[in-house]
Write a protein that holds these residues in place. Structure first.
Motif, PDB file in Angstrom:
ATOM      1  N   TYR A 112      -4.510 -20.076  -3.074  1.00 50.32           N
ATOM      2  CA  TYR A 112      -4.016 -21.038  -3.845  1.00 50.32           C
ATOM      3  C   TYR A 112      -3.892 -22.550  -3.306  1.00 50.32           C
ATOM      4  CZ  TYR A 112      -0.273 -23.971  -6.112  1.00 50.32           C
ATOM      5  OH  TYR A 112       0.506 -24.912  -6.667  1.00 50.32           O
ATOM      6  N   THR A 113      -4.456 -23.411  -3.735  1.00 48.52           N
ATOM      7  CA  THR A 113      -4.593 -24.803  -3.502  1.00 48.52           C
ATOM      8  C   THR A 113      -4.065 -25.880  -4.230  1.00 48.52           C
ATOM      9  OG1 THR A 113      -7.001 -25.135  -3.823  1.00 48.52           O
ATOM     10  CG2 THR A 113      -6.887 -24.095  -1.751  1.00 48.52           C
ATOM     11  N   GLU A 135      -8.453 -20.647  -6.092  1.00 47.89           N
ATOM     12  CA  GLU A 135      -9.774 -21.205  -5.595  1.00 47.89           C
ATOM     13  C   GLU A 135     -10.548 -20.021  -4.947  1.00 47.89           C
ATOM     14  OE1 GLU A 135     -11.698 -25.332  -4.002  1.00 47.89           O
ATOM     15  OE2 GLU A 135      -9.714 -24.731  -3.297  1.00 47.89           O
ATOM     16  N   ALA A 136     -11.795 -19.695  -4.998  1.00 47.50           N
ATOM     17  CA  ALA A 136     -12.547 -18.708  -4.483  1.00 47.50           C
ATOM     18  C   ALA A 136     -12.819 -19.188  -2.615  1.00 47.50           C
ATOM     19  CB  ALA A 136     -14.069 -18.637  -4.824  1.00 47.50           C
ATOM     20  N   LYS A 137     -12.365 -18.215  -1.835  1.00 51.07           N
ATOM     21  CA  LYS A 137     -12.277 -18.478  -0.478  1.00 51.07           C
ATOM     22  C   LYS A 137     -13.654 -18.857  -0.011  1.00 51.07           C
ATOM     23  CE  LYS A 137      -8.314 -15.844   0.966  1.00 51.07           C
ATOM     24  NZ  LYS A 137      -7.747 -14.780   1.654  1.00 51.07           N
ATOM     25  N   GLN A 138     -13.673 -19.728   0.776  1.00 54.62           N
ATOM     26  CA  GLN A 138     -14.984 -20.044   1.472  1.00 54.62           C
ATOM     27  C   GLN A 138     -15.720 -19.064   1.875  1.00 54.62           C
ATOM     28  OE1 GLN A 138     -14.491 -22.974   4.595  1.00 54.62           O
ATOM     29  NE2 GLN A 138     -16.388 -24.112   3.839  1.00 54.62           N
ATOM     30  N   GLY A 139     -17.127 -19.425   1.416  1.00 55.00           N
ATOM     31  CA  GLY A 139     -18.054 -17.984   1.847  1.00 55.00           C
ATOM     32  C   GLY A 139     -18.335 -17.018   0.728  1.00 55.00           C
ATOM     33  N   THR A 140     -17.304 -17.113  -0.470  1.00 55.10           N
ATOM     34  CA  THR A 140     -17.330 -16.165  -1.354  1.00 55.10           C
ATOM     35  C   THR A 140     -18.172 -16.852  -2.374  1.00 55.10           C
ATOM     36  OG1 THR A 140     -15.176 -15.536  -1.138  1.00 55.10           O
ATOM     37  CG2 THR A 140     -16.121 -15.012  -3.446  1.00 55.10           C
TER      38      THR A 140
END
Length: 111
Positions: free
Chosen positions: A49-50, A58-63
């Motif tokens: 959540y952001t 939001e998709a986590k970084q690296g996903t």
């Protein structure tokens, strides 16, 4: 494959905050819409959540989750009109917003 309706961002009014119920609703919807992956949504498509610019899951970084072979899932959110909107990066890394139609939601169709 599903063709989602593309809309201009100026036609959308995003929420600045999502309640816990709205956050869980988005995650539950995505889990069902993706065909209930056996590994669960958190392993298949980890979200966080952001509230930068507007509230979203939001998709986590690296996903990197692909939609229609050349588009990447970026986030899901809910508008002020309670529409579910998916943010997608196209093959040119241009951000597009797509509204999921009620028919797709009710039919439980997959990405």
């Amino acid at each position: 494959m599903i063709k989602l309706k593309t809309v201009p961002v100026n036609k959308l009014a995003f929420k600045n905050h999502l309640s816990m119920i709205e956050q869980f609703s988005i995650k539950d919807f995505l889990f069902k819409w993706l065909g209930r992956p056996p590994e669960g949504l958190d392993d298949f498509l980890p979200l966080e959540y952001t509230e930068s610019v507007f509230a979203k899951m939001e998709a986590k970084q690296g996903t990197s989750f692909l939609i229609n072979e050349d588009e990447r899932f970026r986030y899901a959110t809910i508008t002020e009109d309670n529409q579910i909107v998916i943010g997608i990066l196209d093959s040119n890394d241009e951000l597009k917003h797509r509204i999921l139609s009620l028919d797709e939601v009710l039919a439980g169709k997959h990405l």
